[in-house]
Scaffold this motif. Structure first.
Motif, PDB file in Angstrom:
ATOM      1  N   ILE A 495      20.920  -4.284  -1.746  1.00  0.00           N
ATOM      2  CA  ILE A 495      21.194  -3.225  -2.716  1.00  0.00           C
ATOM      3  C   ILE A 495      21.333  -1.913  -1.950  1.00  0.00           C
ATOM      4  O   ILE A 495      20.372  -1.457  -1.315  1.00  0.00           O
ATOM      5  CB  ILE A 495      20.080  -3.096  -3.767  1.00  0.00           C
ATOM      6  CG1 ILE A 495      19.881  -4.407  -4.519  1.00  0.00           C
ATOM      7  CG2 ILE A 495      20.389  -1.950  -4.734  1.00  0.00           C
ATOM      8  CD1 ILE A 495      21.038  -4.820  -5.399  1.00  0.00           C
ATOM      9  N   ALA A 496      22.498  -1.320  -2.003  1.00  0.00           N
ATOM     10  CA  ALA A 496      22.762  -0.080  -1.257  1.00  0.00           C
ATOM     11  C   ALA A 496      22.557   1.142  -2.143  1.00  0.00           C
ATOM     12  O   ALA A 496      22.732   1.096  -3.357  1.00  0.00           O
ATOM     13  CB  ALA A 496      24.193  -0.096  -0.721  1.00  0.00           C
ATOM     14  N   ASN A 497      22.175   2.242  -1.505  1.00  0.00           N
ATOM     15  CA  ASN A 497      22.166   3.568  -2.141  1.00  0.00           C
ATOM     16  C   ASN A 497      21.285   3.629  -3.381  1.00  0.00           C
ATOM     17  O   ASN A 497      21.578   4.349  -4.334  1.00  0.00           O
ATOM     18  CB  ASN A 497      23.597   3.990  -2.517  1.00  0.00           C
ATOM     19  CG  ASN A 497      24.560   3.864  -1.365  1.00  0.00           C
ATOM     20  OD1 ASN A 497      24.239   4.231  -0.234  1.00  0.00           O
ATOM     21  ND2 ASN A 497      25.736   3.309  -1.629  1.00  0.00           N
ATOM     22  N   MET A 498      20.181   2.912  -3.387  1.00  0.00           N
ATOM     23  CA  MET A 498      19.320   2.851  -4.569  1.00  0.00           C
ATOM     24  C   MET A 498      18.567   4.151  -4.771  1.00  0.00           C
ATOM     25  O   MET A 498      18.239   4.867  -3.819  1.00  0.00           O
ATOM     26  CB  MET A 498      18.341   1.698  -4.434  1.00  0.00           C
ATOM     27  CG  MET A 498      17.374   1.827  -3.273  1.00  0.00           C
ATOM     28  SD  MET A 498      16.408   0.339  -2.959  1.00  0.00           S
ATOM     29  CE  MET A 498      17.602  -0.718  -2.158  1.00  0.00           C
ATOM     30  N   SER A 499      18.302   4.479  -6.026  1.00  0.00           N
ATOM     31  CA  SER A 499      17.467   5.632  -6.357  1.00  0.00           C
ATOM     32  C   SER A 499      16.000   5.266  -6.151  1.00  0.00           C
ATOM     33  O   SER A 499      15.640   4.085  -6.144  1.00  0.00           O
ATOM     34  CB  SER A 499      17.702   6.050  -7.808  1.00  0.00           C
ATOM     35  OG  SER A 499      19.013   6.543  -7.975  1.00  0.00           O
ATOM     36  N   PRO A 500      15.130   6.248  -5.992  1.00  0.00           N
ATOM     37  CA  PRO A 500      13.704   5.936  -5.819  1.00  0.00           C
ATOM     38  C   PRO A 500      13.141   5.256  -7.062  1.00  0.00           C
ATOM     39  O   PRO A 500      13.667   5.405  -8.170  1.00  0.00           O
ATOM     40  CB  PRO A 500      13.067   7.321  -5.618  1.00  0.00           C
ATOM     41  CG  PRO A 500      14.178   8.241  -5.283  1.00  0.00           C
ATOM     42  CD  PRO A 500      15.397   7.698  -5.941  1.00  0.00           C
ATOM     43  N   SER A 501      12.062   4.524  -6.856  1.00  0.00           N
ATOM     44  CA  SER A 501      11.301   4.000  -7.995  1.00  0.00           C
ATOM     45  C   SER A 501      10.352   5.101  -8.432  1.00  0.00           C
ATOM     46  O   SER A 501       9.261   5.281  -7.881  1.00  0.00           O
ATOM     47  CB  SER A 501      10.538   2.739  -7.602  1.00  0.00           C
ATOM     48  OG  SER A 501      11.429   1.669  -7.391  1.00  0.00           O
ATOM     49  N   ALA A 502      10.789   5.863  -9.424  1.00  0.00           N
ATOM     50  CA  ALA A 502      10.059   7.057  -9.838  1.00  0.00           C
ATOM     51  C   ALA A 502      10.576   7.488 -11.203  1.00  0.00           C
ATOM     52  O   ALA A 502      11.470   6.859 -11.773  1.00  0.00           O
ATOM     53  CB  ALA A 502      10.263   8.185  -8.814  1.00  0.00           C
TER      54      ALA A 502
END
Length: 676
Positions: A495-502
């Protein structure tokens, strides 16, 4: 469904970064940090450390092949100090040795010559001296200055709000393994795998495709591993590259507390105007955020503070000012609520002053001014539901607030040394990243020939039950049994360019991306079934309990049979999908927009007993009403509510972060830890 990892966690079998199988020979790193809060770094003498048995290298800023500068929002923080040190504990050198104990001991034997400079820890002093990160922001609604004269009462006061240590069970840690070519694998305790990948690429001067970051799970995060985990990953990657051997860095608890940022302390001034009847007409507030030495996520945290400065209330005339102030403490960072709780504390303090002035119970003022459907927040978005009113009404009725008030009044009348008190706290929290582009997610789903399913998303499991929820969503979307679903580790190669888990959106974003990917595969399977059985409407076919059906009637084809047929007919059983949250935007130039997909609402009732002679207290009861919508897993959601309550009570009642006096004892404490 029970939590997927319940048994492994309870048995101590769940693997974290330093539990992974070790490549031999593995080396271990430790950090030498600044011994002053602010100063000019004149020299670093590693001779004594390098002479110790087992020490392989001491790395400084001069060893960095790429950029000695990082930061997601503002790239203003050095990996290793090379000129100035801006906070006590700031990394100056990395020691690499054959064991963690040797590395930590050697880190204490690096001599730093630092010319001490004046240090600031007060955000107001920093503001007056122009030490500002980013630009100040102001949200405005109505005409505050004109309305003061229409108010029957105007009250002003100041709030000073302390920080909070994350105290995740698993301290910051990362492991780097060099691979063939200019590539490297990082096993990292990070909430932000792509941010860590990008940061490691910067320190090494490599492209992102040369860095693979893999995250199995975290032993807690609470925001502390959203940004700051990248620093330690960068330093351990530097060591692995320099020595061409696997290197692991695990911060001790003391170093973790010393070297990492916390929840932001704030100093805030408010002015509130209201009528004799308790209607709030105007509210002005100035938030001075103690950002620490570098930007980190402070500007985004401040923005969330501005968004939640009126919490659950409608106030027609509002002016909210906020500024990030640069001080000489570790860069403060995300922590559960991300600046919202500080803002809510201030407005609740203002309402307490209103109630005190009018000599009425505080909840009367709260109830009179609660947001209603269609009313607007200061940033322009309209409140879209009635959940605040419903939560408040449910709390009053379910927990008999009127009777509680009478009972407490009678108790206090009869008792001199002990007194009881209560408080109600409503909540209205916006759900989305306030930085619009982060509201995106990808998912990759494979169905194997035996009918088992592999799911990869950008979400990180850190104890919040994400994987349990995603597995339940996948099983329900497919129409198959949960045991067929496997949630893979979070990996930047899949998985590329993922956003933070937040931002409380990890399930929303990654769950929706996963649903889209599953639907792509289901559409292919439905067409295959329709072709096999000569059915003209594949969209009428469903999969229920692993049986394909038409208009609810079984077709005599099971999941296993259709998957086998799909393999034989060369049907694609893999899918990648991309999801973006619809209809969210915010214009920072105008400070207006629709930044949130929705708001979550609730209310809490607390009852306490105070021993007025001894100054001790007990929290007798906490009753919470929280609107969850359709809960995917009530046990997981209840656990999150309970955890949030415990963390909030700790912040408000127990924690008092000290810097000025604590510095004197750090050297002695670290020496004792090393000797121990």
């Amino acid at each position: 469904m029970k939590r997927l990892d319940a048994k492994t966690q309870v048995r101590g079998e769940a693997a974290f970064v330093d539990d992974m199988p070790r490549s031999e020979p593995m080396l271990y790193a430790a950090i030498t940090g600044s011994t002053v809060a602010h100063g000019k770094l004149l020299s670093i003498d590693p001779k004594q450390a390098l002479a110790m048995a087992g020490v392989k290298a001491v790395l400084t800023a001069a060893d960095i092949p790429g950029k000695n500068c990082w930061g997601t929002i503002l790239a203003d923080q050095p990996f290793l100090a090379d000129d100035l040190v801006e906070y006590w504990g700031q990394p100056v050198a990395v020691v690499v040795a054959t064991s963690t104990a040797i590395a930590r001991r050697a880190a204490q034997h690096i001599h730093l010559q630092i010319e001490a400079l004046p240090a600031m820890i007060d955000p107001r002093e920093a503001f007056l001296r122009g030490q500002i990160i980013g630009t100040p922001h102001t949200f405005v609604m109505g005409d505050v200055d004109r309305v003061w004269q229409d108010c029957d009462y105007v009250v002003e006061a100041t709030c000073n709000i302390g920080g909070q240590e994350h105290l995740y069970l698993e301290t910051q840690r990362s492991r780097a393994t060099p691979l063939e070519g200019n590539t490297m694998r990082l096993d990292s305790a990070t909430q932000n795998p792509f941010g860590t990948q990008r940061t490691v690429a910067q320190i090494l001067g490599w492209p992102c495709h040369g860095i693979e970051v893999d995250v199995k799970r975290l032993g807690g995060g609470f925001g502390g591993k959203e940004e700051q985990a990248s620093l330690w990953a960068g330093l351990v990657a530097l060591a692995a590259w320099k020595l061409q051997q696997p290197v692991e860095l695990v911060l001790s608890r003391l170093d973790d507390m010393l070297m990492t940022g916390k929840r932001h302390p704030y100093s805030s001034d408010f002015k509130i105007g209201f009528t004799r009847g308790g209607e709030i007409l105007a509210y002005a507030v100035q938030h001075y955020q103690n950002a620490g030495a570098y930007a980190d996520l402070s500007t985004a945290v401040l923005e969330r503070t501005l968004f939640h400065s009126t919490n659950a209330y409608f106030i027609p005339h509002v002016r909210i000012f906020g500024v990030c102030c640069r001080t000489n403490i570790p860069p403060n960072t995300a922590l559960r609520g991300f600046g919202g709780p500080q803002a809510m504390f201030v407005i609740e303090s203002a309402i307490a002053k209103v109630a005190e002035t009018l000599n009425v119970p505080r909840e009367e003022i709260q109830a009179k001014n609660l947001l209603r459907r269609g009313q607007h927040f200061p940033y322009g978005q309209a409140f879209a539901n009635d959940e605040l009113q419903e939560s408040w009404h449910d709390l009053e009725q379910t927990y008999h607030v009127a009777q509680l008030r009478d009972r407490i009044h009678r108790f206090n009348h009869k008792n001199f040394a002990k007194k009881k008190g209560y408080a109600i706290m409503p909540i209205c929290f916006g759900i989305s990243f306030t930085t619009t582009f982060l509201n995106q997610a990808s998912a990759l789903v494979h169905v194997y020939g035996d009918g088992s399913v592999s799911v990869s998303t950008g979400g990180v499991e850190m104890g919040q039950g994400l994987n349990t929820k995603l597995a339940a969503i996948a099983a329900k979307t497919f129409g198959i049994q949960p045991h067929r679903i496997k949630l893979e580790t979070t990996n930047t190669t899949r998985i590329a360019n993922m956003s933070p888990s937040a931002a409380s959106v990890t399930t929303d974003l990654n769950g929706n991306a996963m649903i889209l990917a599953i639907q792509h595969i289901l559409d292919r399977l439905k067409r295959l079934v329709a072709q096999t059985l000569k059915i003209g409407q594949p969209d009428q076919i469903t999969l229920v309990n692993e049986d394909f059906c038409l208009n609810g009637q079984p077709l005599g084809l099971s999941w296993d049979e259709v998957i086998h047929q799909a393999c034989l007919t060369r049907t694609d059983l893999s899918a990648h999908a991309f999801y973006t949250t619809p209809d969210v935007d915010f214009d920072r130039g105008q400070e207006q927009g629709h930044p949130f997909a929705y708001h979550v609402c609730g209310a809490a009732l607390l009852e306490v007993t105070l021993d007025c002679l001894r100054g001790v207290y007990s929290i007798d009861a906490v009753q919470i009403i929280h609107q969850l919508g359709r809960s995917l897993n009530p046990d997981v959601d209840l656990g999150q509510v309970e955890g949030g309550l415990a963390q909030g009570l700790g912040w408000m009642t127990l924690e008092d972060l000290q810097f000025r006096h604590w510095f004197r004892y750090v050297g002695m404490l670290k020496a004792l830890c090393v000797l121990g």
